[in-house]
Motif scaffolding. Structure first.
Motif, short mmCIF file in Angstrom:
data_model
loop_
_atom_site.label_atom_id
_atom_site.label_comp_id
_atom_site.label_asym_id
_atom_site.label_seq_id
_atom_site.Cartn_x
_atom_site.Cartn_y
_atom_site.Cartn_z
N MET A 71 0.84 -1.18 0.00
CA MET A 71 0.00 0.00 0.00
C MET A 71 0.88 1.25 0.00
O MET A 71 1.71 1.40 0.90
N PRO A 72 0.71 2.11 -0.99
CA PRO A 72 1.52 3.33 -1.02
C PRO A 72 1.24 4.20 0.21
O PRO A 72 0.16 4.13 0.80
N PRO A 73 2.20 5.03 0.59
CA PRO A 73 2.03 5.85 1.81
C PRO A 73 0.81 6.76 1.76
O PRO A 73 0.16 6.98 2.78
N VAL A 74 0.47 7.29 0.59
CA VAL A 74 -0.68 8.20 0.51
C VAL A 74 -1.98 7.45 0.85
O VAL A 74 -2.81 7.96 1.60
N LYS A 75 -2.13 6.25 0.33
CA LYS A 75 -3.33 5.47 0.63
C LYS A 75 -3.39 5.14 2.12
O LYS A 75 -4.47 5.16 2.72
N LYS A 76 -2.26 4.83 2.69
CA LYS A 76 -2.22 4.50 4.11
C LYS A 76 -2.62 5.71 4.96
O LYS A 76 -3.39 5.58 5.93
N ILE A 77 -2.13 6.87 4.59
CA ILE A 77 -2.46 8.09 5.33
C ILE A 77 -3.95 8.40 5.21
O ILE A 77 -4.62 8.71 6.20
N VAL A 78 -4.49 8.29 4.01
CA VAL A 78 -5.92 8.56 3.80
C VAL A 78 -6.76 7.56 4.59
O VAL A 78 -7.78 7.93 5.19
N MET A 79 -6.34 6.30 4.60
CA MET A 79 -7.08 5.29 5.34
C MET A 79 -7.10 5.61 6.83
O MET A 79 -8.14 5.51 7.49
N TRP A 80 -5.95 5.99 7.39
CA TRP A 80 -5.89 6.34 8.80
C TRP A 80 -6.73 7.57 9.11
O TRP A 80 -7.40 7.64 10.14
N LEU A 81 -6.70 8.57 8.22
CA LEU A 81 -7.53 9.76 8.43
C LEU A 81 -9.02 9.41 8.41
O LEU A 81 -9.79 9.93 9.22
N LEU A 82 -9.40 8.50 7.53
CA LEU A 82 -10.79 8.07 7.47
C LEU A 82 -11.19 7.34 8.75
O LEU A 82 -12.26 7.59 9.31
N VAL A 83 -10.34 6.46 9.24
CA VAL A 83 -10.62 5.73 10.48
C VAL A 83 -10.73 6.70 11.66
O VAL A 83 -11.66 6.60 12.47
N ILE A 84 -9.81 7.65 11.73
CA ILE A 84 -9.85 8.63 12.82
C ILE A 84 -11.12 9.47 12.74
O ILE A 84 -11.77 9.73 13.76
N PHE A 85 -11.50 9.89 11.53
CA PHE A 85 -12.72 10.67 11.37
C PHE A 85 -13.95 9.86 11.79
O PHE A 85 -14.85 10.38 12.46
N LEU A 86 -14.01 8.59 11.39
CA LEU A 86 -15.14 7.75 11.77
C LEU A 86 -15.23 7.59 13.28
O LEU A 86 -16.32 7.67 13.85
N LEU A 87 -14.10 7.35 13.92
CA LEU A 87 -14.10 7.24 15.39
C LEU A 87 -14.55 8.54 16.03
O LEU A 87 -15.34 8.53 16.99
#
Length: 55
Positions: free
Chosen positions: A1-17
């Motif tokens: 997984m490229p770093p950009v996708k990983k960052i976006v995924m973490w931001l999405l998880v944090i926003f959902l929480l």
């Protein structure tokens, strides 16, 4: 997984929480709405293929 996708995924998880913790009722309503959309979509696809196979 490229770093950009990983960052976006973490931001999405944090926003959902954050959304769940700050307004759980609204988050539950949104989840129910999304679940209804998904189940209706699957039912409609099943009806389509059923009608297609019946000829």
């Amino acid at each position: 997984m490229p770093p950009v996708k990983k960052i976006v995924m973490w931001l999405l998880v944090i926003f959902l929480l954050y959304a769940i913790l700050t307004s759980p009722n609204s988050a539950a309503d949104i989840f129910n709405s999304v679940w209804d959309i998904i189940t209706n979509g699957v039912k409609n696809i099943a009806r389509f293929f059923d009608a297609l196979l019946r000829g």
